[in-house]
Enzyme design. Sequence first.
Site, PDB file in Angstrom:
ATOM      1  N   GLU A   1     113.159  22.126 102.619  1.00 30.23           N
ATOM      2  CA  GLU A   1     113.220  23.532 103.508  1.00 30.23           C
ATOM      3  C   GLU A   1     112.752  23.490 105.008  1.00 30.23           C
ATOM      4  OE1 GLU A   1     112.903  27.097 100.618  1.00 30.23           O
ATOM      5  OE2 GLU A   1     111.015  26.497 101.741  1.00 30.23           O
TER       6      GLU A   1
ATOM      7  N   HIS B   1     104.346  24.945  99.527  1.00 29.82           N
ATOM      8  CA  HIS B   1     105.320  25.455 100.360  1.00 29.82           C
ATOM      9  C   HIS B   1     104.955  25.405 101.850  1.00 29.82           C
ATOM     10  CE1 HIS B   1     107.687  28.767 101.976  1.00 29.82           C
ATOM     11  NE2 HIS B   1     108.309  28.570 101.037  1.00 29.82           N
TER      12      HIS B   1
HETATM   13  O1  G3P Z   1     110.518  29.609  99.515  1.00 29.20           O
HETATM   14  C1  G3P Z   1     111.895  30.077 100.064  1.00 29.20           C
HETATM   15  C2  G3P Z   1     111.893  30.151 101.428  1.00 29.20           C
HETATM   16  O2  G3P Z   1     111.002  29.616 102.046  1.00 29.20           O
HETATM   17  C3  G3P Z   1     113.152  30.473 102.101  1.00 29.20           C
HETATM   18  O3  G3P Z   1     113.131  31.490 102.429  1.00 29.20           O
HETATM   19  O4  G3P Z   1     113.932  33.661 103.297  1.00 29.20           O
HETATM   20  O5  G3P Z   1     114.787  31.535 104.170  1.00 29.20           O
HETATM   21  O6  G3P Z   1     115.358  32.263 102.062  1.00 29.20           O
HETATM   22  P1  G3P Z   1     114.432  32.255 103.054  1.00 29.20           P
END
Ligand code: G3P
Length: 223
Positions: free
Chosen positions: A141, A93
């Site tokens: 992400e 992550h």
């Molecule tokens: O692991 C999920 C994450 O990093 C995304 O976070 O708070 O943007 O949904 P968020």
Amino acid sequence: MRVPALVVNFKVYPEVLGKRGWDLAATCAKAAEDTGASLVIAPPLPDLAHIARLVHLPVFGQHADAAEAGAHTGWLPPEALLEAGAAGTLLNHSERKIPHKDVAALIPRCETLGLEVIACADDLKEAEALARLAPDYIAIEPPELIGGDLSVTTARPEIVSGAVEAIHRIDPDVGVLCGAGVKDRKDVRAALELGTVGVLLASGVVKAKDPEKALRDLAKGLR
Ligand code: G3P
């Protein structure tokens, strides 16, 4: 895990430490049961074993270490996750990066243990490198959008569709998830339309005024 899915990473927000995390896990289980949505949760690690016994949902680790079980104080070998009742784990992550060689060692090790892996990528280059390791899933992400109000599917749709394309060119069996800023059904629907098999999210549920309501809304995006 069954796809399409909502993968809820609790992180270690104050809202989910100790009993509050158990309660959120129960809320997730109830939302999954009522809506029929596939929900996966990644609670804080100290509570994983308790939560895995508490709810009938796939419970994932937020992280694992490549250390072997043995004299390694404070490390987290995937075997410990398995013993705790995990069905899988996030790896690499953006908030818990590990060296590429460790991801490479952990993926086959988790596979042997029967633990599913969601490997996280910050960008296309990392997504391609991870695809060559054949994890079950890759979650794309962009770090700058994590925890924000703007969903990756709105701010950077091209990185989501680009990741799907690039990953599937290398390995069509890898399921792609996206995350960062995902908040509601519209974001989930957009993620699926961009070719993913679901979303990885945190604050949209953990920080919601009414997490159950947020989950029910998100679940509608899976239909
Ligand atoms: O692991 C999920 C994450 O990093 C995304 O976070 O708070 O943007 O949904 P968020």
